[in-house]
Scaffold this motif. Structure first.
Motif, PDB file in Angstrom:
ATOM      1  N   ARG A   1      -6.122 -15.160  -8.752  1.00  0.00           N
ATOM      2  CA  ARG A   1      -6.609 -15.951  -7.628  1.00  0.00           C
ATOM      3  C   ARG A   1      -5.628 -17.061  -7.287  1.00  0.00           C
ATOM      4  O   ARG A   1      -4.890 -17.543  -8.139  1.00  0.00           O
ATOM      5  CB  ARG A   1      -7.979 -16.530  -7.946  1.00  0.00           C
ATOM      6  CG  ARG A   1      -8.985 -15.463  -8.337  1.00  0.00           C
ATOM      7  CD  ARG A   1     -10.194 -16.039  -9.031  1.00  0.00           C
ATOM      8  NE  ARG A   1     -10.989 -16.852  -8.142  1.00  0.00           N
ATOM      9  CZ  ARG A   1     -11.520 -18.010  -8.452  1.00  0.00           C
ATOM     10  NH1 ARG A   1     -11.313 -18.544  -9.642  1.00  0.00           N
ATOM     11  NH2 ARG A   1     -12.252 -18.677  -7.588  1.00  0.00           N
ATOM     12  N   ALA A   2      -5.652 -17.450  -6.023  1.00  0.00           N
ATOM     13  CA  ALA A   2      -4.830 -18.560  -5.539  1.00  0.00           C
ATOM     14  C   ALA A   2      -5.648 -19.309  -4.493  1.00  0.00           C
ATOM     15  O   ALA A   2      -6.303 -18.688  -3.635  1.00  0.00           O
ATOM     16  CB  ALA A   2      -3.521 -18.063  -4.939  1.00  0.00           C
ATOM     17  N   LYS A   3      -5.605 -20.609  -4.579  1.00  0.00           N
ATOM     18  CA  LYS A   3      -6.412 -21.419  -3.678  1.00  0.00           C
ATOM     19  C   LYS A   3      -5.957 -21.207  -2.239  1.00  0.00           C
ATOM     20  O   LYS A   3      -4.765 -21.229  -1.933  1.00  0.00           O
ATOM     21  CB  LYS A   3      -6.298 -22.892  -4.054  1.00  0.00           C
ATOM     22  CG  LYS A   3      -7.295 -23.764  -3.300  1.00  0.00           C
ATOM     23  CD  LYS A   3      -7.321 -25.160  -3.864  1.00  0.00           C
ATOM     24  CE  LYS A   3      -8.331 -26.032  -3.112  1.00  0.00           C
ATOM     25  NZ  LYS A   3      -9.700 -25.493  -3.193  1.00  0.00           N
ATOM     26  N   GLY A   4      -6.932 -21.006  -1.366  1.00  0.00           N
ATOM     27  CA  GLY A   4      -6.629 -20.758   0.043  1.00  0.00           C
ATOM     28  C   GLY A   4      -6.488 -19.288   0.383  1.00  0.00           C
ATOM     29  O   GLY A   4      -6.272 -18.956   1.555  1.00  0.00           O
ATOM     30  N   HIS A   5      -6.614 -18.402  -0.612  1.00  0.00           N
ATOM     31  CA  HIS A   5      -6.502 -16.962  -0.372  1.00  0.00           C
ATOM     32  C   HIS A   5      -7.750 -16.295  -0.950  1.00  0.00           C
ATOM     33  O   HIS A   5      -7.789 -15.931  -2.126  1.00  0.00           O
ATOM     34  CB  HIS A   5      -5.241 -16.403  -1.022  1.00  0.00           C
ATOM     35  CG  HIS A   5      -3.980 -17.045  -0.531  1.00  0.00           C
ATOM     36  ND1 HIS A   5      -3.366 -16.683   0.652  1.00  0.00           N
ATOM     37  CD2 HIS A   5      -3.233 -18.054  -1.043  1.00  0.00           C
ATOM     38  CE1 HIS A   5      -2.282 -17.414   0.833  1.00  0.00           C
ATOM     39  NE2 HIS A   5      -2.177 -18.257  -0.182  1.00  0.00           N
ATOM     40  N   ALA A   6      -8.785 -16.169  -0.112  1.00  0.00           N
ATOM     41  CA  ALA A   6     -10.090 -15.684  -0.562  1.00  0.00           C
ATOM     42  C   ALA A   6     -10.500 -14.401   0.139  1.00  0.00           C
ATOM     43  O   ALA A   6     -11.682 -14.053   0.134  1.00  0.00           O
ATOM     44  CB  ALA A   6     -11.146 -16.764  -0.335  1.00  0.00           C
ATOM     45  N   LYS A   7      -9.558 -13.667   0.727  1.00  0.00           N
ATOM     46  CA  LYS A   7      -9.898 -12.422   1.425  1.00  0.00           C
ATOM     47  C   LYS A   7     -10.069 -11.273   0.433  1.00  0.00           C
ATOM     48  O   LYS A   7      -9.666 -11.353  -0.726  1.00  0.00           O
ATOM     49  CB  LYS A   7      -8.790 -12.059   2.419  1.00  0.00           C
ATOM     50  CG  LYS A   7      -8.592 -13.065   3.533  1.00  0.00           C
ATOM     51  CD  LYS A   7      -7.474 -12.602   4.457  1.00  0.00           C
ATOM     52  CE  LYS A   7      -7.227 -13.597   5.597  1.00  0.00           C
ATOM     53  NZ  LYS A   7      -6.105 -13.155   6.458  1.00  0.00           N
ATOM     54  N   ASP A   8     -10.661 -10.197   0.961  1.00  0.00           N
ATOM     55  CA  ASP A   8     -10.667  -8.961   0.192  1.00  0.00           C
ATOM     56  C   ASP A   8      -9.219  -8.548  -0.073  1.00  0.00           C
ATOM     57  O   ASP A   8      -8.329  -8.796   0.759  1.00  0.00           O
ATOM     58  CB  ASP A   8     -11.374  -7.847   0.966  1.00  0.00           C
ATOM     59  CG  ASP A   8     -12.855  -8.141   1.189  1.00  0.00           C
ATOM     60  OD1 ASP A   8     -13.352  -9.119   0.594  1.00  0.00           O
ATOM     61  OD2 ASP A   8     -13.491  -7.397   1.944  1.00  0.00           O
ATOM     62  N   ARG A   9      -9.014  -7.894  -1.193  1.00  0.00           N
ATOM     63  CA  ARG A   9      -7.645  -7.449  -1.506  1.00  0.00           C
ATOM     64  C   ARG A   9      -7.665  -6.065  -2.135  1.00  0.00           C
ATOM     65  O   ARG A   9      -8.533  -5.738  -2.941  1.00  0.00           O
ATOM     66  CB  ARG A   9      -6.939  -8.438  -2.431  1.00  0.00           C
ATOM     67  CG  ARG A   9      -7.623  -8.679  -3.757  1.00  0.00           C
ATOM     68  CD  ARG A   9      -6.787  -9.563  -4.670  1.00  0.00           C
ATOM     69  NE  ARG A   9      -6.536 -10.871  -4.108  1.00  0.00           N
ATOM     70  CZ  ARG A   9      -5.905 -11.858  -4.743  1.00  0.00           C
ATOM     71  NH1 ARG A   9      -5.478 -11.662  -5.985  1.00  0.00           N
ATOM     72  NH2 ARG A   9      -5.714 -13.020  -4.171  1.00  0.00           N
ATOM     73  N   THR A  10      -6.694  -5.273  -1.739  1.00  0.00           N
ATOM     74  CA  THR A  10      -6.518  -3.923  -2.254  1.00  0.00           C
ATOM     75  C   THR A  10      -5.053  -3.733  -2.611  1.00  0.00           C
ATOM     76  O   THR A  10      -4.165  -4.089  -1.818  1.00  0.00           O
ATOM     77  CB  THR A  10      -6.951  -2.863  -1.226  1.00  0.00           C
ATOM     78  OG1 THR A  10      -8.311  -3.096  -0.871  1.00  0.00           O
ATOM     79  CG2 THR A  10      -6.803  -1.467  -1.790  1.00  0.00           C
ATOM     80  N   ALA A  11      -4.791  -3.197  -3.804  1.00  0.00           N
ATOM     81  CA  ALA A  11      -3.429  -2.992  -4.291  1.00  0.00           C
ATOM     82  C   ALA A  11      -3.278  -1.565  -4.772  1.00  0.00           C
ATOM     83  O   ALA A  11      -4.120  -1.064  -5.526  1.00  0.00           O
ATOM     84  CB  ALA A  11      -3.092  -3.969  -5.418  1.00  0.00           C
ATOM     85  N   VAL A  12      -2.182  -0.916  -4.356  1.00  0.00           N
ATOM     86  CA  VAL A  12      -1.843   0.424  -4.820  1.00  0.00           C
ATOM     87  C   VAL A  12      -0.397   0.346  -5.310  1.00  0.00           C
ATOM     88  O   VAL A  12       0.514   0.029  -4.556  1.00  0.00           O
ATOM     89  CB  VAL A  12      -1.964   1.467  -3.685  1.00  0.00           C
ATOM     90  CG1 VAL A  12      -1.531   2.836  -4.202  1.00  0.00           C
ATOM     91  CG2 VAL A  12      -3.382   1.506  -3.151  1.00  0.00           C
ATOM     92  N   ALA A  13      -0.189   0.638  -6.608  1.00  0.00           N
ATOM     93  CA  ALA A  13       1.139   0.558  -7.209  1.00  0.00           C
ATOM     94  C   ALA A  13       1.525   1.917  -7.778  1.00  0.00           C
ATOM     95  O   ALA A  13       0.672   2.622  -8.347  1.00  0.00           O
ATOM     96  CB  ALA A  13       1.182  -0.505  -8.318  1.00  0.00           C
ATOM     97  N   VAL A  14       2.787   2.275  -7.611  1.00  0.00           N
ATOM     98  CA  VAL A  14       3.322   3.551  -8.089  1.00  0.00           C
ATOM     99  C   VAL A  14       4.533   3.238  -8.960  1.00  0.00           C
ATOM    100  O   VAL A  14       5.516   2.661  -8.474  1.00  0.00           O
ATOM    101  CB  VAL A  14       3.709   4.490  -6.929  1.00  0.00           C
ATOM    102  CG1 VAL A  14       4.265   5.802  -7.481  1.00  0.00           C
ATOM    103  CG2 VAL A  14       2.506   4.742  -6.041  1.00  0.00           C
ATOM    104  N   TRP A  15       4.472   3.610 -10.239  1.00  0.00           N
ATOM    105  CA  TRP A  15       5.581   3.402 -11.181  1.00  0.00           C
ATOM    106  C   TRP A  15       6.370   4.696 -11.325  1.00  0.00           C
ATOM    107  O   TRP A  15       5.792   5.786 -11.458  1.00  0.00           O
ATOM    108  CB  TRP A  15       5.070   2.968 -12.544  1.00  0.00           C
ATOM    109  CG  TRP A  15       4.765   1.507 -12.651  1.00  0.00           C
ATOM    110  CD1 TRP A  15       5.591   0.518 -13.076  1.00  0.00           C
ATOM    111  CD2 TRP A  15       3.531   0.865 -12.292  1.00  0.00           C
ATOM    112  NE1 TRP A  15       4.964  -0.706 -13.021  1.00  0.00           N
ATOM    113  CE2 TRP A  15       3.695  -0.525 -12.542  1.00  0.00           C
ATOM    114  CE3 TRP A  15       2.309   1.317 -11.798  1.00  0.00           C
ATOM    115  CZ2 TRP A  15       2.695  -1.448 -12.323  1.00  0.00           C
ATOM    116  CZ3 TRP A  15       1.305   0.401 -11.561  1.00  0.00           C
ATOM    117  CH2 TRP A  15       1.498  -0.964 -11.821  1.00  0.00           C
ATOM    118  N   GLU A  16       7.673   4.568 -11.329  1.00  0.00           N
ATOM    119  CA  GLU A  16       8.563   5.714 -11.454  1.00  0.00           C
ATOM    120  C   GLU A  16       9.134   5.785 -12.862  1.00  0.00           C
ATOM    121  O   GLU A  16       9.689   4.809 -13.373  1.00  0.00           O
ATOM    122  CB  GLU A  16       9.718   5.607 -10.439  1.00  0.00           C
ATOM    123  CG  GLU A  16       9.267   5.462  -8.994  1.00  0.00           C
ATOM    124  CD  GLU A  16       8.676   6.733  -8.444  1.00  0.00           C
ATOM    125  OE1 GLU A  16       8.917   7.800  -9.028  1.00  0.00           O
ATOM    126  OE2 GLU A  16       7.970   6.659  -7.412  1.00  0.00           O
TER     127      GLU A  16
END
Length: 494
Positions: free
Chosen positions: A478-493
């Motif tokens: 979390r970071a103050k001032g950033h309260a939106k929904d969040r989605t992360a997709v990461a691909v490791w090679e």
């Protein structure tokens, strides 16, 4: 004669009657002789007034042989086993020597020295000297020594040394303090609590529209490892709003020809039904890719980027056309029933390392290489424009079929094919790279907060990809001032 002498004479007569000694020569009387094996004259005291040998004839019985010890020894020699009572009597103490000892000239010269009485059989024998000529079998064994303390065992050898002089190792250093999990970035925590509070309101007639607070997904194919997470923002958790981010992960085909699609969509804020628009956008683009996955997978393996861009743009435009049509069906403005859409296409072929991104709207595309982030967000070159008004025929009054890239349906002429420019990017992945596709809720703090970006880079720059739970824990920093929904997709090679 004194009273003491008279009493002693009576006792001597009693002993002579007991052992049958009637004459001075020690012959056997009516009562029987001495013990078997004992020579005459060596066991019993001589009769009163009788000569005993070469001594004077008028010498009486010696007082030294008429002691209690001698009497007990005499009885034991008679009734006991051989060897009993053969010990010399104890020497008199100085206190009773004048009364008990006989004059030196009264003892006969050939008299056998008296022996001490043995110890009764129920008592522990006292060790003493063995008389001359006594067989060794009659020796009384000495009592065993008292038990001593056990001797401690000690190591021996060239490498052994006493425990007390061994070199003592320094005490181990104190354990480090437990590492506190980093839950937020900044000088103070965000306004809202970290955990969910209120649940979204539910409609009994539309329970299938409920969206869980968090979605988590993962997969591994060939050289790539996929991790995906979507969660409500702090403000939505506090107010009980539904998550507006939608996540879709799908595999089409099998083996080396399989194609993996990951789609992330975000509905418009403060709009009724925004979560449904995001879900519809993911569903329609997923259906379009699934129907064309064979050709798309071949274009990716052959690295035909021009064909890929043109084909994916047509599929995206058709999906947004369906969103506009759905808005008209619901009786709302089409510009409200829409969503930002960002997608990744990944080939399951281990020999293919081309990763394709396309989409529309806000979000982020980043690459993590050697612990540093690179923003791969493509520059928009294609801006959405209203489609030309299609001609109609008087007979059917039906609009003509639009050209490629434009969806067919109501509202096609009034509204652009998509609200924002179409984005496309194809990149070749190297071993050790990590590609991150995310919604605006994660892209904004990643671009605006250096400490936030550094923390994610540190957690995700590991030799092995993180598991689902560690990935989610890092993605929800979390970071103050950033309260939106969040989605992360990461691909490791690999």
């Amino acid at each position: 004669m004194s009273e003491q002498g008279a009493r002693r004479g009576q006792e001597d007569d009693w002993w002579r009657q007991l052992y049958g000694e009637d004459d001075a020569e020690g012959g056997a009387g009516a009562g029987g002789g001495g013990a078997a094996g004992d020579p005459a004259g060596s066991r019993a005291a001589p009769a009163a007034g009788a000569p005993t040998g070469a001594g004077p004839a008028d010498v009486g019985p010696a007082e030294a042989s008429d002691t209690l010890d001698e009497r007990v020894a005499s009885v034991l020699r008679t009734v006991g086993p051989p060897g009993w009572g053969d010990r010399p009597p104890p020497q008199p103490t100085p206190a009773d020597a004048p009364d008990r000892a006989a004059p030196a000239g009264d003892a006969p010269p050939d008299e056998t020295p008296p022996r001490a009485a043995p110890t009764p059989p129920d008592e522990t024998p006292t060790p003493g000297p063995v008389p001359p000529g006594e067989p060794s079998a009659r020796r009384v064994p000495s009592p065993p020594p008292p038990p001593s303390e056990p001797i401690p065992l000690k190591a021996t050898g060239p490498g052994a040394r006493p425990r007390d002089v061994a070199r003592t190792a320094p005490p181990p250093p104190p354990p480090p303090p437990p590492v506190q999990a980093v839950t937020y970035i900044g000088d103070r925590p965000p306004t809202y609590e970290a955990e969910p509070a209120a649940l979204p309101a539910a409609d009994p007639a539309a329970l299938d529209e409920l969206v869980p607070d968090t979605a988590l997904e993962g997969a591994q194919y060939g050289s790539l490892t996929l991790r995906a997470a979507s969660q409500r923002g702090d403000s939505a958790r506090y107010r009980g709003d539904v998550r507006r981010d939608a996540l879709l992960t799908a595999r089409f085909g099998a083996g080396r020809h399989a194609l993996i699609l990951v789609a992330v969509a975000t509905g418009r804020p403060a709009v009724e039904g925004a979560h449904r628009a995001a879900r519809d956008a993911c569903g329609w683009i997923g259906g379009a890719v699934g129907r064309s996955y064979t050709q798309l997978a071949e274009d990716i393996r052959a690295d035909r980027r021009g064909d890929l861009k043109a084909g994916l743009q047509r599929l995206t435009d058709r999906s947004y056309g369906k969103l506009r049509a759905r808005a008209l069906e619901r009786g709302g403005p089409p510009e409200q029933y829409t969503a930002a859409l960002r997608c990744l296409l990944l080939s399951a072929d281990p020999d293919c390392r081309t990763r394709v991104f396309f989409g529309v709207g806000a979000g982020g595309l980043f690459r993590l290489r050697d612990g540093a982030w690179t923003d791969l967000e493509p520059v928009a070159t294609d801006h959405g424009t209203p489609a030309p008004l299609p001609e109609t025929t008087r007979a059917t009054d039906a609009p003509a079929r639009p050209g490629p890239g434009l969806p067919h349906g109501p509202g096609t002429a009034e509204y652009p094919a998509r609200p924002e420019p179409f984005l496309f990017h194809a990149a070749f992945a190297r071993p050790g790279d990590a590609l991150l596709l995310c919604s605006a809720g994660l892209a904004e703090p990643l671009r605006q907060e250096p400490a936030f970006a550094a923390h994610l880079a540190d957690r995700w720059s590991t030799p092995e990809p993180p598991g689902l739970v560690p990935f989610l824990a890092t993605a929800q920093l979390r970071a103050k001032g950033h309260a939106k929904d969040r989605t992360a997709v990461a691909v490791w090679e690999a």
